[in-house]
Design an enzyme around this catalytic site. Sequence first.
Site, PDB file in Angstrom:
ATOM      1  N   HIS A   1       0.841  -1.205   0.000  1.00 54.91           N
ATOM      2  CA  HIS A   1       0.000   0.000   0.000  1.00 54.91           C
ATOM      3  C   HIS A   1       0.878   1.258   0.000  1.00 54.91           C
ATOM      4  O   HIS A   1       0.583   2.237  -0.686  1.00 54.91           O
ATOM      5  CB  HIS A   1      -0.884   0.034   1.248  1.00 54.91           C
ATOM      6  CG  HIS A   1      -1.906  -1.060   1.336  1.00 54.91           C
ATOM      7  ND1 HIS A   1      -1.878  -2.016   2.314  1.00 54.91           N
ATOM      8  CD2 HIS A   1      -2.987  -1.340   0.570  1.00 54.91           C
ATOM      9  CE1 HIS A   1      -2.912  -2.847   2.163  1.00 54.91           C
ATOM     10  NE2 HIS A   1      -3.595  -2.461   1.100  1.00 54.91           N
TER      11      HIS A   1
ATOM     12  N   SER B   1      -2.888  -8.041   2.736  1.00 56.78           N
ATOM     13  CA  SER B   1      -3.432  -7.954   4.099  1.00 56.78           C
ATOM     14  C   SER B   1      -3.854  -9.323   4.607  1.00 56.78           C
ATOM     15  O   SER B   1      -3.880  -9.567   5.807  1.00 56.78           O
ATOM     16  CB  SER B   1      -4.637  -7.011   4.132  1.00 56.78           C
ATOM     17  OG  SER B   1      -4.288  -5.752   3.610  1.00 56.78           O
ATOM     18  N   ARG B   2      -4.204 -10.238   3.685  1.00 54.76           N
ATOM     19  CA  ARG B   2      -4.680 -11.553   4.105  1.00 54.76           C
ATOM     20  C   ARG B   2      -3.534 -12.528   4.403  1.00 54.76           C
ATOM     21  O   ARG B   2      -3.791 -13.616   4.919  1.00 54.76           O
ATOM     22  CB  ARG B   2      -5.606 -12.152   3.050  1.00 54.76           C
ATOM     23  CG  ARG B   2      -6.962 -11.425   2.948  1.00 54.76           C
ATOM     24  CD  ARG B   2      -7.888 -12.114   1.975  1.00 54.76           C
ATOM     25  NE  ARG B   2      -9.243 -11.565   1.971  1.00 54.76           N
ATOM     26  CZ  ARG B   2      -9.726 -10.739   1.039  1.00 54.76           C
ATOM     27  NH1 ARG B   2      -8.971 -10.350   0.036  1.00 54.76           N
ATOM     28  NH2 ARG B   2     -10.974 -10.288   1.104  1.00 54.76           N
TER      29      ARG B   2
HETATM   30  P1  AMP Z   1      -6.516  -3.609  -0.700  1.00 53.64           P
HETATM   31  O1  AMP Z   1      -6.350  -2.844   0.562  1.00 53.64           O
HETATM   32  O2  AMP Z   1      -6.073  -5.027  -0.605  1.00 53.64           O
HETATM   33  O3  AMP Z   1      -7.887  -3.433  -1.305  1.00 53.64           O
HETATM   34  O4  AMP Z   1      -5.508  -2.954  -1.749  1.00 53.64           O
HETATM   35  C1  AMP Z   1      -5.538  -1.581  -2.012  1.00 53.64           C
HETATM   36  C2  AMP Z   1      -4.657  -1.285  -3.180  1.00 53.64           C
HETATM   37  O5  AMP Z   1      -3.321  -1.701  -2.892  1.00 53.64           O
HETATM   38  C3  AMP Z   1      -5.073  -2.023  -4.464  1.00 53.64           C
HETATM   39  O6  AMP Z   1      -4.890  -1.163  -5.577  1.00 53.64           O
HETATM   40  C4  AMP Z   1      -4.118  -3.182  -4.488  1.00 53.64           C
HETATM   41  O7  AMP Z   1      -3.883  -3.679  -5.790  1.00 53.64           O
HETATM   42  C5  AMP Z   1      -2.870  -2.542  -3.930  1.00 53.64           C
HETATM   43  N1  AMP Z   1      -1.961  -3.555  -3.409  1.00 53.64           N
HETATM   44  C6  AMP Z   1      -2.267  -4.553  -2.539  1.00 53.64           C
HETATM   45  N2  AMP Z   1      -1.189  -5.335  -2.320  1.00 53.64           N
HETATM   46  C7  AMP Z   1      -0.196  -4.832  -3.087  1.00 53.64           C
HETATM   47  C8  AMP Z   1       1.174  -5.198  -3.315  1.00 53.64           C
HETATM   48  N3  AMP Z   1       1.725  -6.252  -2.715  1.00 53.64           N
HETATM   49  N4  AMP Z   1       1.907  -4.449  -4.177  1.00 53.64           N
HETATM   50  C9  AMP Z   1       1.351  -3.373  -4.790  1.00 53.64           C
HETATM   51  N5  AMP Z   1       0.072  -2.968  -4.615  1.00 53.64           N
HETATM   52  C10 AMP Z   1      -0.687  -3.688  -3.776  1.00 53.64           C
END
Ligand code: AMP
Length: 272
Positions: free
Chosen positions: A34, A183-184
Amino acid sequence: MIVARDVPALRAALATLPRPLALVPTMGALHDGHLALLRAGQRQAASTVTSIFVNPLQFAANEDFDRYPRDDAADLARLQAAGCNVAWLPSVEAMYRPNRATAIEVGGPSEGFEGAARPGHFRGMATVVAKLLHQSSPDLVMFGEKDWQQLQVVRRMVADLDWPVEVVAVPTLRDPDGLAMSSRNRYLTPAQRTVAPGLYRVLLETAAAGLASAALAVGDTHLRTLGMTPDYLALVDADTMRPTTAPSGPARLVAAVRLGTVRLLDNVGVPP
Ligand code: AMP
């Protein structure tokens, strides 16, 4: 850093900031992936707003909405330390009126894969991203390549609705052993955590093995040998998400597997 919890407070905070403005939409439980989105936003814009909202609309009834990790205090400390200008933390009530009756339906790239495995997921995601874009009116919005299909759905929506915002894709951040940060991942047992980087290894091997469908079958077998249950391992057109065996342009190898109770998602680019 200003913390806004309703739309008037958000708009008042953003009105004071220099443009261009980059929005980083997240569901919180922030990790370095993030923060890579935030840093990319800081490089390309004068101001940044990060939203933290676990969106009930994009979880099906049998999914992990209730147990999705939430840690606002730690997230706010991370955003503050990283120099984010505004944190946007709406409650479910601030985001959705009880009598709401509008949703965004994106066809095309939302079909198949996550769209098939998680009915209603992309409708909920597109609806909240549309709202986040309207609430903050950013010049740029940052999305991770980690969720490749989500990125294509957002790009399609923004193009189809003539939205004056640039969708910026940020490469996937990985742990040193290759596991894409998520996050998981915290739900993996120590034994599963040692196996989990195998997904990225199999994706790289399969991509290197060429575009024959036999390579996909070998990859599928490797994933099962590792104790993973693949939902899909597929070669798709990078923009349309249509399965392909002979891509005419950029292609992507996308996968989702179940490892115990955890669903891991990853993807890699495939050279033409
Ligand atoms: P989430 O909180 O999982 O909904 O993710 C929020 C944003 O962070 C989304 O655009 C995801 O694709 C991005 N994201 C999550 N994990 C990663 C990662 N390991 N590398 C880059 N972006 C990420």
